[in-house]
Scaffold this active site. Sequence first.
Site, short mmCIF file in Angstrom:
data_model
loop_
_atom_site.label_atom_id
_atom_site.label_comp_id
_atom_site.label_asym_id
_atom_site.label_seq_id
_atom_site.Cartn_x
_atom_site.Cartn_y
_atom_site.Cartn_z
N ASP A 287 0.79 -1.24 0.00
CA ASP A 287 0.00 0.00 0.00
C ASP A 287 0.82 1.29 0.00
OD1 ASP A 287 -2.64 -0.31 -0.13
OD2 ASP A 287 -3.11 0.24 1.92
N CYS B 42 -22.14 -4.77 -17.29
CA CYS B 42 -22.52 -4.54 -15.89
C CYS B 42 -22.10 -3.13 -15.44
CB CYS B 42 -21.83 -5.59 -15.01
SG CYS B 42 -22.10 -5.33 -13.24
N CYS C 233 -21.81 -1.37 -9.70
CA CYS C 233 -21.04 -0.60 -8.71
C CYS C 233 -21.26 0.90 -8.91
CB CYS C 233 -19.56 -0.95 -8.80
SG CYS C 233 -18.89 -0.85 -10.46
N CYS D 201 -15.74 10.12 -2.40
CA CYS D 201 -15.71 8.72 -1.94
C CYS D 201 -15.79 8.63 -0.41
CB CYS D 201 -14.43 8.08 -2.47
SG CYS D 201 -14.14 6.43 -1.85
N CYS E 63 -15.53 1.87 3.18
CA CYS E 63 -16.83 1.55 2.59
C CYS E 63 -16.62 0.36 1.67
CB CYS E 63 -17.33 2.77 1.81
SG CYS E 63 -18.72 2.43 0.71
N CYS F 249 -19.25 -0.57 -3.33
CA CYS F 249 -19.01 -0.86 -4.76
C CYS F 249 -18.40 -2.25 -4.96
CB CYS F 249 -18.15 0.23 -5.41
SG CYS F 249 -16.48 0.32 -4.77
#
Length: 377
Positions: free
Chosen positions: A135, A194, A197, A217, A244, A247
């Site tokens: 990260d 699709c 999300c 976001c 969160c 999505c």
Amino acid sequence: MSLTAAKIKAFAGELGFNLCGITPARPSPTLRAYLRWIERGMQGGMSYMARVDRVRRRQNLREIMPSARSLILVGMDYHARFADEETLNDPARGRIAAYAWGLDYHKVMELRLEQFAERLADACGRAIQQKVYVDTGALLERSHAQQAGLGFIGKNSMLIHPRRGSSFFIGEIISSLEFDDYDEPHRETMCGTCARCLAACPTDAFPKPYVLDARRCISYHTIENKGWIDRELRDGFGNWIFGCDICMDVCPFQRFVSETEEVAFLPFDIDRVAPPLTDILMSTADSYRALFRRSPLERIKREQMVRNACVAAGNWRGERAIPHLIQLLYDESALVRGHAAWALWRTMGLDSSKLLTDLYRRDDDARVRDEVAALLG
Ligand code: SF4
């Protein structure tokens, strides 16, 4: 001993990584999209993402490590079935993104990657250079992972493995080793028509497929944003207080999600998954630290978390929160006082007018006064 890609993947499996792929240390194919994203300011307050030195490193991995020849990407599942949807969606509880339910994954993954790197060095029998990241590196991790065959990047901007979904952490080793048998890149996308999300995001954070505007976001605001949360967005936060998953949860590929086998990622308490909002609203710096010790939530301070809990409380509108919110009007943090005022207004409506007028008269912070003035009109 010569080190083959197959041997490296066997090591990865032995160390508990569920995915592993190897790709040459080339610039990421999404680099131009990333530069456009920065130009449009979609990184919000994450100014480190636009720093010239970091952009340069993203453009060329050899800026990070001059001897870089390959990237070894790994994935580790974190999904745990711990709480039912009813508990998670209880508006009196603050919801935490699933990746943060266990111990801090940075530490768990970093340690494991260091062990991995050590094994590679031992097996190689000669000096090699390696750097491990989880990260934190200035590299476009998901895009390199796609190049290493770990999955495709979905319209929600997540890396998706077609038979595992997205609930895995990504880590990487930049290595000076070269191989003959690199992995093939994964197909660029499998989203097809699709768009679940994009439609599900309550704050409209996707201006178009594959592009996430961090400024809208929930995850960005609850974790990275240290300041005021836009009033127009707060409604959409529901009970999310750290990150969160919306999505990701609506994505059809999540039906293939694998349960983690890594005990460090298992929550040991419902309070690590969806703590009662009142516990957070009345927390002190010490009790907050105790509540989330060794979890990724340690990354944010009590002030930010109480702000998030105020937003969730404003969406809950529960009477049990009122005494705590009133007390927070006297908090030493202006950020907390301002968001508590909003939550009180949402919970008590006009009955909060006197409390808010008093706050307006006594508070010398311009943002708090602006907030109250906007509420009282
Ligand atoms: Fe792609 Fe649909 Fe998943 Fe979004 S929800 S990432 S569009 S497959």
